[in-house]
Design a protein around this motif. Structure first.
Motif, PDB file in Angstrom:
ATOM      1  N   MET A  27      41.080  47.224  18.958  1.00 37.39           N
ATOM      2  CA  MET A  27      41.386  46.177  19.927  1.00 37.39           C
ATOM      3  C   MET A  27      42.331  46.757  20.975  1.00 37.39           C
ATOM      4  O   MET A  27      43.275  47.469  20.653  1.00 37.39           O
ATOM      5  CB  MET A  27      42.004  44.975  19.226  1.00 37.39           C
ATOM      6  N   SER A  28      42.082  46.423  22.204  1.00 39.23           N
ATOM      7  CA  SER A  28      42.921  46.887  23.301  1.00 39.23           C
ATOM      8  C   SER A  28      44.301  46.247  23.210  1.00 39.23           C
ATOM      9  O   SER A  28      44.495  45.224  22.578  1.00 39.23           O
ATOM     10  CB  SER A  28      42.291  46.508  24.640  1.00 39.23           C
ATOM     11  N   GLU A  29      45.252  46.862  23.896  1.00 43.10           N
ATOM     12  CA  GLU A  29      46.601  46.321  23.968  1.00 43.10           C
ATOM     13  C   GLU A  29      46.677  45.371  25.163  1.00 43.10           C
ATOM     14  O   GLU A  29      46.257  45.716  26.268  1.00 43.10           O
ATOM     15  CB  GLU A  29      47.602  47.462  24.136  1.00 43.10           C
ATOM     16  N   PHE A  30      47.220  44.199  24.919  1.00 38.39           N
ATOM     17  CA  PHE A  30      47.336  43.189  25.967  1.00 38.39           C
ATOM     18  C   PHE A  30      48.782  42.750  26.101  1.00 38.39           C
ATOM     19  O   PHE A  30      49.524  42.736  25.118  1.00 38.39           O
ATOM     20  CB  PHE A  30      46.472  41.972  25.642  1.00 38.39           C
ATOM     21  N   ILE A  31      49.157  42.388  27.304  1.00 39.17           N
ATOM     22  CA  ILE A  31      50.487  41.860  27.585  1.00 39.17           C
ATOM     23  C   ILE A  31      50.320  40.451  28.126  1.00 39.17           C
ATOM     24  O   ILE A  31      49.495  40.219  29.026  1.00 39.17           O
ATOM     25  CB  ILE A  31      51.222  42.736  28.623  1.00 39.17           C
ATOM     26  N   ILE A  32      51.086  39.505  27.603  1.00 37.96           N
ATOM     27  CA  ILE A  32      51.084  38.129  28.095  1.00 37.96           C
ATOM     28  C   ILE A  32      52.392  37.915  28.824  1.00 37.96           C
ATOM     29  O   ILE A  32      53.469  38.206  28.297  1.00 37.96           O
ATOM     30  CB  ILE A  32      50.920  37.129  26.941  1.00 37.96           C
ATOM     31  N   ARG A  33      52.297  37.403  30.047  1.00 34.27           N
ATOM     32  CA  ARG A  33      53.490  37.180  30.862  1.00 34.27           C
ATOM     33  C   ARG A  33      53.269  35.974  31.762  1.00 34.27           C
ATOM     34  O   ARG A  33      52.141  35.527  31.974  1.00 34.27           O
ATOM     35  CB  ARG A  33      53.819  38.416  31.690  1.00 34.27           C
ATOM     36  N   GLY A  34      54.373  35.446  32.282  1.00 34.07           N
ATOM     37  CA  GLY A  34      54.287  34.317  33.190  1.00 34.07           C
ATOM     38  C   GLY A  34      53.494  34.663  34.435  1.00 34.07           C
ATOM     39  O   GLY A  34      53.602  35.774  34.969  1.00 34.07           O
ATOM     40  N   ALA A  35      52.686  33.715  34.884  1.00 40.79           N
ATOM     41  CA  ALA A  35      51.884  33.915  36.097  1.00 40.79           C
ATOM     42  C   ALA A  35      52.776  33.864  37.331  1.00 40.79           C
ATOM     43  O   ALA A  35      53.734  33.094  37.388  1.00 40.79           O
ATOM     44  CB  ALA A  35      50.805  32.855  36.193  1.00 40.79           C
ATOM     45  N   THR A  36      52.439  34.681  38.311  1.00 39.39           N
ATOM     46  CA  THR A  36      53.134  34.696  39.596  1.00 39.39           C
ATOM     47  C   THR A  36      52.110  34.454  40.703  1.00 39.39           C
ATOM     48  O   THR A  36      50.897  34.468  40.463  1.00 39.39           O
ATOM     49  CB  THR A  36      53.828  36.056  39.839  1.00 39.39           C
ATOM     50  N   ASP A  37      52.606  34.275  41.921  1.00 42.91           N
ATOM     51  CA  ASP A  37      51.693  34.102  43.055  1.00 42.91           C
ATOM     52  C   ASP A  37      50.753  35.300  43.199  1.00 42.91           C
ATOM     53  O   ASP A  37      49.619  35.142  43.656  1.00 42.91           O
ATOM     54  CB  ASP A  37      52.469  33.881  44.351  1.00 42.91           C
ATOM     55  N   ALA A  38      51.201  36.483  42.794  1.00 42.28           N
ATOM     56  CA  ALA A  38      50.357  37.678  42.888  1.00 42.28           C
ATOM     57  C   ALA A  38      49.142  37.590  41.963  1.00 42.28           C
ATOM     58  O   ALA A  38      48.170  38.316  42.158  1.00 42.28           O
ATOM     59  CB  ALA A  38      51.180  38.923  42.569  1.00 42.28           C
ATOM     60  N   ASP A  39      49.188  36.701  40.971  1.00 38.47           N
ATOM     61  CA  ASP A  39      48.090  36.537  40.017  1.00 38.47           C
ATOM     62  C   ASP A  39      47.081  35.476  40.439  1.00 38.47           C
ATOM     63  O   ASP A  39      46.056  35.298  39.770  1.00 38.47           O
ATOM     64  CB  ASP A  39      48.642  36.147  38.635  1.00 38.47           C
ATOM     65  N   LEU A  40      47.351  34.765  41.525  1.00 39.79           N
ATOM     66  CA  LEU A  40      46.503  33.628  41.898  1.00 39.79           C
ATOM     67  C   LEU A  40      45.049  34.008  42.137  1.00 39.79           C
ATOM     68  O   LEU A  40      44.147  33.268  41.746  1.00 39.79           O
ATOM     69  CB  LEU A  40      47.070  32.907  43.120  1.00 39.79           C
ATOM     70  N   GLN A  41      44.800  35.151  42.745  1.00 39.52           N
ATOM     71  CA  GLN A  41      43.404  35.542  42.990  1.00 39.52           C
ATOM     72  C   GLN A  41      42.679  35.787  41.676  1.00 39.52           C
ATOM     73  O   GLN A  41      41.548  35.336  41.487  1.00 39.52           O
ATOM     74  CB  GLN A  41      43.319  36.781  43.887  1.00 39.52           C
ATOM     75  N   ALA A  42      43.326  36.478  40.736  1.00 36.37           N
ATOM     76  CA  ALA A  42      42.689  36.740  39.439  1.00 36.37           C
ATOM     77  C   ALA A  42      42.470  35.438  38.677  1.00 36.37           C
ATOM     78  O   ALA A  42      41.404  35.240  38.076  1.00 36.37           O
ATOM     79  CB  ALA A  42      43.541  37.708  38.620  1.00 36.37           C
ATOM     80  N   ILE A  43      43.441  34.549  38.698  1.00 31.35           N
ATOM     81  CA  ILE A  43      43.300  33.249  38.037  1.00 31.35           C
ATOM     82  C   ILE A  43      42.126  32.486  38.643  1.00 31.35           C
ATOM     83  O   ILE A  43      41.297  31.920  37.924  1.00 31.35           O
ATOM     84  CB  ILE A  43      44.610  32.443  38.137  1.00 31.35           C
ATOM     85  N   THR A  44      42.042  32.487  39.956  1.00 23.51           N
ATOM     86  CA  THR A  44      40.954  31.794  40.650  1.00 23.51           C
ATOM     87  C   THR A  44      39.609  32.414  40.308  1.00 23.51           C
ATOM     88  O   THR A  44      38.638  31.705  40.015  1.00 23.51           O
ATOM     89  CB  THR A  44      41.196  31.814  42.176  1.00 23.51           C
ATOM     90  N   ASP A  45      39.536  33.738  40.302  1.00 23.67           N
ATOM     91  CA  ASP A  45      38.273  34.424  40.002  1.00 23.67           C
ATOM     92  C   ASP A  45      37.812  34.135  38.569  1.00 23.67           C
ATOM     93  O   ASP A  45      36.625  33.855  38.340  1.00 23.67           O
ATOM     94  CB  ASP A  45      38.424  35.929  40.203  1.00 23.67           C
ATOM     95  N   ILE A  46      38.725  34.205  37.610  1.00 29.40           N
ATOM     96  CA  ILE A  46      38.363  33.950  36.208  1.00 29.40           C
ATOM     97  C   ILE A  46      37.919  32.504  36.049  1.00 29.40           C
ATOM     98  O   ILE A  46      36.911  32.217  35.386  1.00 29.40           O
ATOM     99  CB  ILE A  46      39.539  34.288  35.276  1.00 29.40           C
ATOM    100  N   TYR A  47      38.649  31.581  36.660  1.00 28.99           N
ATOM    101  CA  TYR A  47      38.275  30.170  36.547  1.00 28.99           C
ATOM    102  C   TYR A  47      36.914  29.915  37.193  1.00 28.99           C
ATOM    103  O   TYR A  47      36.062  29.226  36.623  1.00 28.99           O
ATOM    104  CB  TYR A  47      39.350  29.273  37.169  1.00 28.99           C
ATOM    105  N   ASN A  48      36.710  30.464  38.380  1.00 33.39           N
ATOM    106  CA  ASN A  48      35.438  30.230  39.068  1.00 33.39           C
ATOM    107  C   ASN A  48      34.256  30.839  38.323  1.00 33.39           C
ATOM    108  O   ASN A  48      33.147  30.298  38.366  1.00 33.39           O
ATOM    109  CB  ASN A  48      35.507  30.733  40.511  1.00 33.39           C
ATOM    110  N   GLU A  49      34.474  31.925  37.620  1.00 32.21           N
ATOM    111  CA  GLU A  49      33.431  32.476  36.764  1.00 32.21           C
ATOM    112  C   GLU A  49      33.033  31.426  35.721  1.00 32.21           C
ATOM    113  O   GLU A  49      31.848  31.190  35.482  1.00 32.21           O
ATOM    114  CB  GLU A  49      33.928  33.752  36.096  1.00 32.21           C
ATOM    115  N   ALA A  50      34.024  30.785  35.136  1.00 32.45           N
ATOM    116  CA  ALA A  50      33.757  29.733  34.143  1.00 32.45           C
ATOM    117  C   ALA A  50      33.030  28.546  34.774  1.00 32.45           C
ATOM    118  O   ALA A  50      32.112  27.976  34.174  1.00 32.45           O
ATOM    119  CB  ALA A  50      35.055  29.281  33.492  1.00 32.45           C
ATOM    120  N   VAL A  51      33.422  28.179  35.974  1.00 30.53           N
ATOM    121  CA  VAL A  51      32.757  27.071  36.671  1.00 30.53           C
ATOM    122  C   VAL A  51      31.278  27.382  36.844  1.00 30.53           C
ATOM    123  O   VAL A  51      30.411  26.550  36.542  1.00 30.53           O
ATOM    124  CB  VAL A  51      33.419  26.792  38.040  1.00 30.53           C
ATOM    125  N   LEU A  52      30.965  28.582  37.289  1.00 30.12           N
ATOM    126  CA  LEU A  52      29.579  28.951  37.562  1.00 30.12           C
ATOM    127  C   LEU A  52      28.755  29.175  36.293  1.00 30.12           C
ATOM    128  O   LEU A  52      27.541  28.988  36.300  1.00 30.12           O
ATOM    129  CB  LEU A  52      29.539  30.189  38.460  1.00 30.12           C
TER     130      LEU A  52
END
Length: 168
Positions: free
Chosen positions: A1-26
């Motif tokens: 299993m890969s190593e993952f880091i969980i951290r608070g979201a920042t404005d710099a993460d908004l594009q990735a959050i939007t892309d992942i969510y929109n993938e789910a929408v579609l």
């Protein structure tokens, strides 16, 4: 299993959050939105999680620093009697599913909900979403309700909604 880091979201993460969510929408298997969301709409969603100390929005980064998933604890209902009940949500990019990302993210969200004193976690899942249903069972959530034919999506896609909860 890969190593993952969980951290608070920042404005710099908004594009990735939007892309992942929109993938789910579609994909039409985990979101009742019928149209992709804009960056501004996702920013408003992230910003609605106040205070962030009680209602975190977090991202999961892989070893290369790429955001591969995000999740949140949201206020379940605005009426004060529901305080202490949170809605747990998570979305994992399709390339990262079945690699332990969702399990690690849900574990983190539940630990955080307990740490800050929430008393119950709830979530809504399409009843035919086998992966998310299995994940909820893994963490001890109980399915307590089903709303048949609740979601109608483009292309004639329909889903029942399963309601799950976990006392913390």
């Amino acid at each position: 299993m890969s190593e993952f880091i969980i951290r608070g979201a920042t404005d710099a993460d908004l594009q990735a959050i939007t892309d992942i969510y929109n993938e789910a929408v579609l994909e039409r298997m985990s979101s009742a939105d019928i149209e992709p969301r804009t960056l501004a709409q996702r920013k408003a969603w992230v910003d609605s999680h106040e205070p962030r100390s009680l209602y975190p929005v977090v991202v999961v980064e892989n070893a290369d620093g790429e955001v591969v998933a995000f999740g949140s604890l949201s206020r379940y209902h605005e009426r004060a009697g529901y305080d202490g009940v949170v809605e747990l949500s998570y979305y994992v990019g399709s390339a990262w599913r079945r690699q332990g990302v969702g399990r690690q993210l849900v574990a983190w969200l539940l630990a955080e909900a307990r740490r800050v004193g929430h008393r119950m976690a709830a979530t809504l899942i399409f009843a035919d979403n086998e992966g998310s249903s299995a994940l909820m069972r893994h963490f001890g959530f109980e399915r307590f309700g089903l709303m048949p034919d609740a979601v109608h999506l483009p292309g004639g896609i329909r889903h029942d909604i399963a309601y799950w909860c976990l006392p913390l």
